[in-house]
Scaffold this motif. Structure first.
Motif, PDB file in Angstrom:
ATOM      1  N   THR A 143       0.834  -1.210   0.000  1.00 58.70           N
ATOM      2  CA  THR A 143       0.000   0.000   0.000  1.00 58.70           C
ATOM      3  C   THR A 143       0.865   1.255   0.000  1.00 58.70           C
ATOM      4  OG1 THR A 143      -1.771  -1.151   1.149  1.00 58.70           O
ATOM      5  CG2 THR A 143      -1.813   1.243   1.253  1.00 58.70           C
ATOM      6  N   ALA A 144       1.969   1.231   0.754  1.00 58.67           N
ATOM      7  CA  ALA A 144       2.867   2.382   0.846  1.00 58.67           C
ATOM      8  C   ALA A 144       3.881   2.426  -0.298  1.00 58.67           C
ATOM      9  CB  ALA A 144       3.598   2.366   2.185  1.00 58.67           C
ATOM     10  N   ARG A 145       3.862   1.408  -1.157  1.00 51.34           N
ATOM     11  CA  ARG A 145       4.779   1.322  -2.312  1.00 51.34           C
ATOM     12  C   ARG A 145       6.249   1.370  -1.886  1.00 51.34           C
ATOM     13  NH1 ARG A 145       1.445   5.236  -6.435  1.00 51.34           N
ATOM     14  NH2 ARG A 145      -0.425   3.949  -6.440  1.00 51.34           N
ATOM     15  N   LEU A 146       6.587   0.512  -0.919  1.00 56.70           N
ATOM     16  CA  LEU A 146       7.950   0.495  -0.381  1.00 56.70           C
ATOM     17  C   LEU A 146       8.893  -0.467  -1.107  1.00 56.70           C
ATOM     18  CD1 LEU A 146       7.316   0.597   3.475  1.00 56.70           C
ATOM     19  CD2 LEU A 146       7.638   2.496   1.872  1.00 56.70           C
ATOM     20  N   GLU A 147       8.347  -1.365  -1.893  1.00 58.36           N
ATOM     21  CA  GLU A 147       9.178  -2.369  -2.576  1.00 58.36           C
ATOM     22  C   GLU A 147      10.284  -1.697  -3.387  1.00 58.36           C
ATOM     23  OE1 GLU A 147      10.423  -6.032  -2.887  1.00 58.36           O
ATOM     24  OE2 GLU A 147       8.433  -5.695  -2.029  1.00 58.36           O
ATOM     25  N   GLY A 148      11.531  -2.122  -3.135  1.00 59.89           N
ATOM     26  CA  GLY A 148      12.678  -1.615  -3.884  1.00 59.89           C
ATOM     27  C   GLY A 148      13.247  -0.306  -3.365  1.00 59.89           C
ATOM     28  N   LYS A 149      12.648   0.274  -2.353  1.00 63.28           N
ATOM     29  CA  LYS A 149      13.153   1.538  -1.813  1.00 63.28           C
ATOM     30  C   LYS A 149      14.259   1.268  -0.795  1.00 63.28           C
ATOM     31  CE  LYS A 149       9.014   4.323  -2.557  1.00 63.28           C
ATOM     32  NZ  LYS A 149       9.246   4.429  -3.938  1.00 63.28           N
ATOM     33  N   LYS A 150      15.214   2.170  -0.723  1.00 65.06           N
ATOM     34  CA  LYS A 150      16.336   2.075   0.222  1.00 65.06           C
ATOM     35  C   LYS A 150      15.858   2.456   1.621  1.00 65.06           C
ATOM     36  CE  LYS A 150      19.758   1.709  -2.958  1.00 65.06           C
ATOM     37  NZ  LYS A 150      19.990   0.387  -3.382  1.00 65.06           N
ATOM     38  N   ASP A 151      16.582   1.985   2.635  1.00 57.93           N
ATOM     39  CA  ASP A 151      16.207   2.222   4.035  1.00 57.93           C
ATOM     40  C   ASP A 151      15.926   3.689   4.371  1.00 57.93           C
ATOM     41  OD1 ASP A 151      16.389  -0.485   4.457  1.00 57.93           O
ATOM     42  OD2 ASP A 151      18.249  -0.399   5.608  1.00 57.93           O
ATOM     43  N   PRO A 152      16.790   4.647   3.964  1.00 58.75           N
ATOM     44  CA  PRO A 152      16.507   6.042   4.331  1.00 58.75           C
ATOM     45  C   PRO A 152      15.163   6.542   3.769  1.00 58.75           C
ATOM     46  CG  PRO A 152      18.778   5.819   3.636  1.00 58.75           C
ATOM     47  CD  PRO A 152      18.099   4.510   3.323  1.00 58.75           C
ATOM     48  N   GLU A 153      14.834   6.109   2.582  1.00 62.90           N
ATOM     49  CA  GLU A 153      13.567   6.514   1.985  1.00 62.90           C
ATOM     50  C   GLU A 153      12.388   5.864   2.708  1.00 62.90           C
ATOM     51  OE1 GLU A 153      11.554   7.002  -2.436  1.00 62.90           O
ATOM     52  OE2 GLU A 153      13.455   5.926  -2.243  1.00 62.90           O
ATOM     53  N   VAL A 154      12.544   4.596   3.092  1.00 65.80           N
ATOM     54  CA  VAL A 154      11.496   3.891   3.846  1.00 65.80           C
ATOM     55  C   VAL A 154      11.275   4.578   5.196  1.00 65.80           C
ATOM     56  CG1 VAL A 154      10.918   1.721   4.999  1.00 65.80           C
ATOM     57  CG2 VAL A 154      11.889   1.686   2.692  1.00 65.80           C
ATOM     58  N   LEU A 155      12.359   4.931   5.868  1.00 64.10           N
ATOM     59  CA  LEU A 155      12.260   5.636   7.147  1.00 64.10           C
ATOM     60  C   LEU A 155      11.564   6.989   6.970  1.00 64.10           C
ATOM     61  CD1 LEU A 155      15.783   4.765   8.535  1.00 64.10           C
ATOM     62  CD2 LEU A 155      13.616   4.182   9.645  1.00 64.10           C
ATOM     63  N   MET A 183      19.072  -1.747   9.064  1.00 63.23           N
ATOM     64  CA  MET A 183      18.126  -0.754   9.591  1.00 63.23           C
ATOM     65  C   MET A 183      18.609  -0.035  10.857  1.00 63.23           C
ATOM     66  SD  MET A 183      15.461   0.929   8.833  1.00 63.23           S
ATOM     67  CE  MET A 183      14.630   0.000   7.550  1.00 63.23           C
ATOM     68  N   PRO A 184      19.229  -0.719  11.834  1.00 65.98           N
ATOM     69  CA  PRO A 184      19.676   0.022  13.023  1.00 65.98           C
ATOM     70  C   PRO A 184      20.651   1.164  12.695  1.00 65.98           C
ATOM     71  CG  PRO A 184      19.615  -2.310  13.510  1.00 65.98           C
ATOM     72  CD  PRO A 184      19.396  -2.175  12.018  1.00 65.98           C
ATOM     73  N   ALA A 185      21.611   0.912  11.832  1.00 65.38           N
ATOM     74  CA  ALA A 185      22.574   1.959  11.466  1.00 65.38           C
ATOM     75  C   ALA A 185      21.891   3.067  10.658  1.00 65.38           C
ATOM     76  CB  ALA A 185      23.731   1.358  10.673  1.00 65.38           C
ATOM     77  N   GLU A 186      21.034   2.675   9.727  1.00 65.84           N
ATOM     78  CA  GLU A 186      20.306   3.671   8.929  1.00 65.84           C
ATOM     79  C   GLU A 186      19.398   4.523   9.808  1.00 65.84           C
ATOM     80  OE1 GLU A 186      20.865   4.518   5.938  1.00 65.84           O
ATOM     81  OE2 GLU A 186      21.926   2.811   5.093  1.00 65.84           O
ATOM     82  N   PHE A 187      18.764   3.888  10.795  1.00 65.18           N
ATOM     83  CA  PHE A 187      17.915   4.607  11.741  1.00 65.18           C
ATOM     84  C   PHE A 187      18.753   5.629  12.512  1.00 65.18           C
ATOM     85  CE2 PHE A 187      16.285   4.976  16.105  1.00 65.18           C
ATOM     86  CZ  PHE A 187      15.027   5.505  15.853  1.00 65.18           C
ATOM     87  N   GLY A 188      19.922   5.208  12.993  1.00 62.02           N
ATOM     88  CA  GLY A 188      20.809   6.113  13.724  1.00 62.02           C
ATOM     89  C   GLY A 188      21.203   7.322  12.904  1.00 62.02           C
ATOM     90  N   GLU A 189      21.513   7.096  11.642  1.00 64.58           N
ATOM     91  CA  GLU A 189      21.844   8.201  10.733  1.00 64.58           C
ATOM     92  C   GLU A 189      20.633   9.106  10.513  1.00 64.58           C
ATOM     93  OE1 GLU A 189      24.715   9.195   9.016  1.00 64.58           O
ATOM     94  OE2 GLU A 189      25.708   7.829  10.418  1.00 64.58           O
ATOM     95  N   PHE A 190      19.483   8.497  10.327  1.00 65.57           N
ATOM     96  CA  PHE A 190      18.249   9.231  10.031  1.00 65.57           C
ATOM     97  C   PHE A 190      17.911  10.213  11.152  1.00 65.57           C
ATOM     98  CE2 PHE A 190      13.631   9.796   9.914  1.00 65.57           C
ATOM     99  CZ  PHE A 190      13.401  10.046   8.567  1.00 65.57           C
ATOM    100  N   ILE A 191      17.979   9.749  12.396  1.00 71.46           N
ATOM    101  CA  ILE A 191      17.541  10.603  13.512  1.00 71.46           C
ATOM    102  C   ILE A 191      18.566  11.690  13.881  1.00 71.46           C
ATOM    103  CG2 ILE A 191      15.935   8.907  14.436  1.00 71.46           C
ATOM    104  CD1 ILE A 191      17.995   8.352  16.688  1.00 71.46           C
ATOM    105  N   LEU A 192      19.707  11.690  13.219  1.00 70.61           N
ATOM    106  CA  LEU A 192      20.657  12.791  13.438  1.00 70.61           C
ATOM    107  C   LEU A 192      20.102  14.103  12.871  1.00 70.61           C
ATOM    108  CD1 LEU A 192      24.102  11.134  12.623  1.00 70.61           C
ATOM    109  CD2 LEU A 192      23.226  11.829  14.871  1.00 70.61           C
ATOM    110  N   THR A 193      19.288  14.005  11.830  1.00 71.57           N
ATOM    111  CA  THR A 193      18.795  15.211  11.163  1.00 71.57           C
ATOM    112  C   THR A 193      17.270  15.303  11.068  1.00 71.57           C
ATOM    113  OG1 THR A 193      19.013  14.135   9.007  1.00 71.57           O
ATOM    114  CG2 THR A 193      20.891  15.444   9.769  1.00 71.57           C
ATOM    115  N   LYS A 194      16.580  14.191  11.334  1.00 74.56           N
ATOM    116  CA  LYS A 194      15.121  14.163  11.200  1.00 74.56           C
ATOM    117  C   LYS A 194      14.520  13.404  12.374  1.00 74.56           C
ATOM    118  CE  LYS A 194      15.818  13.575   6.250  1.00 74.56           C
ATOM    119  NZ  LYS A 194      17.220  13.203   6.297  1.00 74.56           N
TER     120      LYS A 194
END
Length: 117
Positions: free
Chosen positions: A34-46, A64-75
């Motif tokens: 439904t969210a059309r997440l197939e094929g999307k990279k972790d930062p885009e999914v987050l 995902m844990p490392a990508e999540f850590g990077e993501f929450i540095l700025t968002k």
């Protein structure tokens, strides 16, 4: 206090989503399709999950844990729940329903949890 809404990652076993919705029809649990997440990279999914105010539910313990850590540095993130692929579907459903019933969306902001720990 806001109810927790969930977003399935593309790698999440669809039986978890289907079973959770069957047991609790009022649950807000959007499928990856439904969210059309197939094929999307972790930062885009987050980013998509955060934009929709949904806790991302995934099996991805590798990246995902490392990508999540990077993501929450700025968002801000609405949170991430990592379920072990070895966890029985019924236990995964129980965990999601417990989180939905016992926590608020505000408690999940920028939080990551892994089940089992």
């Amino acid at each position: 206090m806001t109810v927790v809404h969930f977003q399935a990652d593309a790698d999440l076993n669809q039986a978890v989503v289907t079973g959770a919705l069957r047991r609790q029809p009022n649950l807000s649990f959007q499928s990856a399709y439904t969210a059309r997440l197939e094929g999307k990279k972790d930062p885009e999914v987050l980013a998509i999950a955060a934009q929709d105010g949904r806790v991302l539910v995934t099996h991805d313990r590798k990246t995902m844990p490392a990508e999540f850590g990077e993501f929450i540095l700025t968002k801000n993130s609405s949170g991430v729940l990592i379920l072990s692929q070895k966890l029985p579907v019924s236990d995964a459903i129980d965990a999601i329903l417990l989180i939905w019933e016992a926590s608020t969306a505000e408690e999940w902001v920028n939080q990551i949890m892994s089940i089992p720990f």
